[in-house]
Motif scaffolding. Structure first.
Motif, PDB file in Angstrom:
ATOM      1  N   ASP A 278      57.001  70.352  98.279  1.00  0.00           N
ATOM      2  CA  ASP A 278      58.010  71.224  98.903  1.00  0.00           C
ATOM      3  C   ASP A 278      59.442  70.835  98.551  1.00  0.00           C
ATOM      4  N   HIS A 279      59.616  70.002  97.552  1.00  0.00           N
ATOM      5  CA  HIS A 279      60.945  69.626  97.081  1.00  0.00           C
ATOM      6  C   HIS A 279      61.059  69.964  95.596  1.00  0.00           C
ATOM      7  N   ALA A 280      62.295  70.086  95.133  1.00  0.00           N
ATOM      8  CA  ALA A 280      62.547  70.368  93.718  1.00  0.00           C
ATOM      9  C   ALA A 280      62.840  69.072  92.975  1.00  0.00           C
ATOM     10  N   VAL A 281      62.104  68.844  91.886  1.00  0.00           N
ATOM     11  CA  VAL A 281      62.330  67.686  91.024  1.00  0.00           C
ATOM     12  C   VAL A 281      62.849  68.191  89.686  1.00  0.00           C
ATOM     13  N   PHE A 282      63.883  67.542  89.157  1.00  0.00           N
ATOM     14  CA  PHE A 282      64.496  67.946  87.895  1.00  0.00           C
ATOM     15  C   PHE A 282      64.355  66.830  86.874  1.00  0.00           C
ATOM     16  N   GLY A 283      64.008  67.210  85.636  1.00  0.00           N
ATOM     17  CA  GLY A 283      63.896  66.198  84.602  1.00  0.00           C
ATOM     18  C   GLY A 283      63.620  66.835  83.248  1.00  0.00           C
ATOM     19  N   THR A 284      63.514  66.035  82.229  1.00  0.00           N
ATOM     20  CA  THR A 284      63.805  64.617  82.216  1.00  0.00           C
ATOM     21  C   THR A 284      65.025  64.374  81.319  1.00  0.00           C
ATOM     22  N   TRP A 285      65.871  63.460  81.763  1.00  0.00           N
ATOM     23  CA  TRP A 285      67.078  63.087  81.006  1.00  0.00           C
ATOM     24  C   TRP A 285      66.817  61.755  80.323  1.00  0.00           C
ATOM     25  N   GLU A 286      67.233  61.657  79.043  1.00  0.00           N
ATOM     26  CA  GLU A 286      67.196  60.370  78.330  1.00  0.00           C
ATOM     27  C   GLU A 286      68.569  60.066  77.764  1.00  0.00           C
ATOM     28  N   SER A 287      68.909  58.796  77.736  1.00  0.00           N
ATOM     29  CA  SER A 287      70.191  58.387  77.169  1.00  0.00           C
ATOM     30  C   SER A 287      70.197  58.642  75.664  1.00  0.00           C
ATOM     31  N   ARG A 288      71.380  58.751  75.097  1.00  0.00           N
ATOM     32  CA  ARG A 288      71.508  58.988  73.654  1.00  0.00           C
ATOM     33  C   ARG A 288      71.496  57.698  72.845  1.00  0.00           C
ATOM     34  N   THR A 289      71.820  56.588  73.504  1.00  0.00           N
ATOM     35  CA  THR A 289      71.861  55.305  72.810  1.00  0.00           C
ATOM     36  C   THR A 289      70.894  54.332  73.476  1.00  0.00           C
ATOM     37  N   PRO A 290      70.402  53.333  72.725  1.00  0.00           N
ATOM     38  CA  PRO A 290      69.413  52.403  73.279  1.00  0.00           C
ATOM     39  C   PRO A 290      69.960  51.588  74.445  1.00  0.00           C
ATOM     40  N   CYS A 291      69.039  51.137  75.293  1.00  0.00           N
ATOM     41  CA  CYS A 291      69.386  50.260  76.405  1.00  0.00           C
ATOM     42  C   CYS A 291      68.587  48.967  76.267  1.00  0.00           C
ATOM     43  N   THR A 292      68.880  47.999  77.110  1.00  0.00           N
ATOM     44  CA  THR A 292      68.142  46.739  77.109  1.00  0.00           C
ATOM     45  C   THR A 292      67.001  46.826  78.118  1.00  0.00           C
ATOM     46  N   PRO A 293      65.924  46.071  77.928  1.00  0.00           N
ATOM     47  CA  PRO A 293      64.790  46.146  78.858  1.00  0.00           C
ATOM     48  C   PRO A 293      65.168  45.805  80.289  1.00  0.00           C
ATOM     49  N   GLY A 294      66.132  44.915  80.471  1.00  0.00           N
ATOM     50  CA  GLY A 294      66.494  44.496  81.813  1.00  0.00           C
ATOM     51  C   GLY A 294      67.464  45.409  82.519  1.00  0.00           C
ATOM     52  N   ASP A 295      67.919  46.479  81.866  1.00  0.00           N
ATOM     53  CA  ASP A 295      68.911  47.346  82.478  1.00  0.00           C
ATOM     54  C   ASP A 295      68.558  48.819  82.274  1.00  0.00           C
ATOM     55  N   PRO A 296      67.413  49.263  82.821  1.00  0.00           N
ATOM     56  CA  PRO A 296      67.022  50.658  82.620  1.00  0.00           C
ATOM     57  C   PRO A 296      67.634  51.618  83.626  1.00  0.00           C
TER      58      PRO A 296
ATOM     59  N   LYS B  75      61.752  41.185  62.113  1.00  0.00           N
ATOM     60  CA  LYS B  75      61.644  42.614  62.433  1.00  0.00           C
ATOM     61  C   LYS B  75      62.158  42.856  63.839  1.00  0.00           C
ATOM     62  N   PRO B  76      63.119  43.759  64.038  1.00  0.00           N
ATOM     63  CA  PRO B  76      63.673  43.965  65.377  1.00  0.00           C
ATOM     64  C   PRO B  76      62.652  44.617  66.305  1.00  0.00           C
ATOM     65  N   PRO B  77      62.739  44.319  67.593  1.00  0.00           N
ATOM     66  CA  PRO B  77      61.830  44.962  68.542  1.00  0.00           C
ATOM     67  C   PRO B  77      62.133  46.452  68.655  1.00  0.00           C
ATOM     68  N   ARG B  78      61.182  47.198  69.127  1.00  0.00           N
ATOM     69  CA  ARG B  78      61.338  48.636  69.246  1.00  0.00           C
ATOM     70  C   ARG B  78      62.424  48.986  70.257  1.00  0.00           C
ATOM     71  N   ALA B  79      63.208  50.007  69.957  1.00  0.00           N
ATOM     72  CA  ALA B  79      64.313  50.403  70.819  1.00  0.00           C
ATOM     73  C   ALA B  79      63.804  51.084  72.080  1.00  0.00           C
ATOM     74  N   LEU B  80      64.651  51.088  73.114  1.00  0.00           N
ATOM     75  CA  LEU B  80      64.346  51.729  74.383  1.00  0.00           C
ATOM     76  C   LEU B  80      65.479  52.652  74.791  1.00  0.00           C
ATOM     77  N   LEU B  81      65.149  53.701  75.514  1.00  0.00           N
ATOM     78  CA  LEU B  81      66.135  54.594  76.095  1.00  0.00           C
ATOM     79  C   LEU B  81      66.007  54.582  77.611  1.00  0.00           C
ATOM     80  N   LYS B  82      67.133  54.786  78.307  1.00  0.00           N
ATOM     81  CA  LYS B  82      67.057  55.049  79.737  1.00  0.00           C
ATOM     82  C   LYS B  82      66.492  56.457  79.945  1.00  0.00           C
ATOM     83  N   ALA B  83      65.728  56.622  81.026  1.00  0.00           N
ATOM     84  CA  ALA B  83      65.200  57.944  81.360  1.00  0.00           C
ATOM     85  C   ALA B  83      65.250  58.122  82.867  1.00  0.00           C
ATOM     86  N   MET B  84      65.465  59.370  83.312  1.00  0.00           N
ATOM     87  CA  MET B  84      65.460  59.608  84.757  1.00  0.00           C
ATOM     88  C   MET B  84      65.087  61.048  85.087  1.00  0.00           C
ATOM     89  N   ASN B  85      64.517  61.204  86.279  1.00  0.00           N
ATOM     90  CA  ASN B  85      64.317  62.485  86.937  1.00  0.00           C
ATOM     91  C   ASN B  85      65.045  62.429  88.277  1.00  0.00           C
TER      92      ASN B  85
END
Length: 348
Positions: A94-112, A55-65
């Motif tokens: 007192d600063h503006a934070v923008f989010g959240t963006w996620e990648s459309r395709t899976p990434c590897t755990p070591g490269d988020p 059974k393959p491990p669960r997929a991951l996406l990159k995410a950022m703010n």
């Protein structure tokens, strides 16, 4: 409980079709060692993803703010991009934070970490979603980034998973292993209760009912925050920067006095570490002595908000390195290495 910081799981230990622990390594010393357990709970946020019975491990996406130097005012805004993403502008310190963006395709755990092009794509989408924004790349002071659990669609694209899941690997031939994914800050306590309930059920033990829903966290026994800040000001205002007292009460709760009592042993520890930040030197000392901080990044990014709005400046970073380095007995070469690693964190 035994808390072991900077310990990385390398592989599972299997005996007769049952998981009985893990092989791990100390990332500070490089030493490897086994950890044995009746039941192993994998709550690594996707960094260690077991694959059992094909059974393959669960997929991951990159995410950022994006944390920016913009003054956000006092209101949050929401908008949609042409790609269908929903974005929000949130005022924070007192600063503006923008989010959240996620990648459309899976990434590897070591490269988020997002690439420079992905940051630019996010910026372009934000300016399209908020036409009057005209946000520039040089206004980005920090990129929050990580990996989040995802479900993969039939066409290979992926979408964010919205709920926490607990997977018992017994049916897949790996009894003794549970994997938990999708936990959020707002749901972690409830998920932990579910996990412990499952563990006690599997082990056949009888335990008293969970009390974490009604038990304050350490320092959380403050009945009236405004009154607590007022009392702290009465006791400490003359010796501290004006914005430090409410910051300390918010950060440490009723334990703020323990932090300041430690700081009272050294006058310079009660001074601001960097301009524009309420963090004082004793917080870095506390982070090392009481919160397992082992690196400059730990102290600046993860134990205090000194670097939460962006790079705090060379003078503040040098002072932080001196304080943390003295506690951890670093030489000048190690301090330079830690400073360089922290600076690299902020590069887009």
């Amino acid at each position: 409980a035994v808390l072991a910081n900077y310990v990385e799981v390398k592989e599972l230990i299997a005996e007769a079709g049952k998981i009985v622990g893990v092989h791990a390594s100390d990332r500070q010393s490089g030493r490897s060692f086994p950890i044995h357990a009746a039941i192993t709970v994998n709550a690594s946020g996707g960094r260690f993803r077991p694959q059992t019975a094909g059974k393959p491990p669960r997929a991951l996406l990159k995410a950022m703010n994006l944390v920016t130097s913009r003054d956000a005012g006092g209101e949050a805004l929401g908008g949609s991009s042409a790609s269908g993403r929903n974005f929000f502008l949130v005022p924070w310190r007192d600063h503006a934070v923008f989010g959240t963006w996620e990648s459309r395709t899976p990434c590897t755990p070591g490269d988020p970490a997002p690439s420079g092009q992905e940051v630019q794509d996010f910026l372009n989408e934000l300016n399209a979603a908020f036409p009057a924004l005209d946000l520039r790349r040089d206004e980005i002071t920090l990129v929050h980034r990580g990996a989040v659990p995802a479900d993969v669609n039939a066409d290979g694209s992926a979408r964010l998973t919205g709920d926490a899941r607990m997977e018992d690997h017994a049916a897949a031939g790996a009894d003794g292993l549970l994997t938990v994914t999708g936990t959020k800050y707002t749901t972690a306590r409830a998920v932990a209760e579910r996990v412990v309930d499952r563990l006690t059920q599997k082990s056949g033990r009888t335990v008293r009912a969970c009390e974490t829903a009604t038990t304050p966290l350490p320092g959380g026994d403050i009945g009236n925050l405004i009154a607590a800040i007022g009392e702290a000001r009465r006791l400490w205002d003359e010796r501290l920067p004006s914005d430090t007292v409410p910051h300390l009460v918010a950060a440490y709760g009723s334990r703020y006095g323990e932090v300041l009592t430690l700081g009272a042993t050294r006058r310079d520890w009660l001074e601001r570490v960097g301009d524009g930040s309420p963090v004082i030197g004793v917080e870095l000392v506390w982070a090392v002595r009481h919160e397992l901080a082992l690196t400059l990044e730990d102290a600046v990014l993860r134990r205090t908000p000194l670097g939460a709005l962006g790079y705090p400046g060379d003078a503040a970073v040098r002072r932080a390195a001196d304080i943390v380095g003295t506690e951890l007995r670093w030489d000048e070469a190690r301090k330079r290495q830690e400073i360089e690693q922290l600076q690299a964190f902020y590069k887009l």
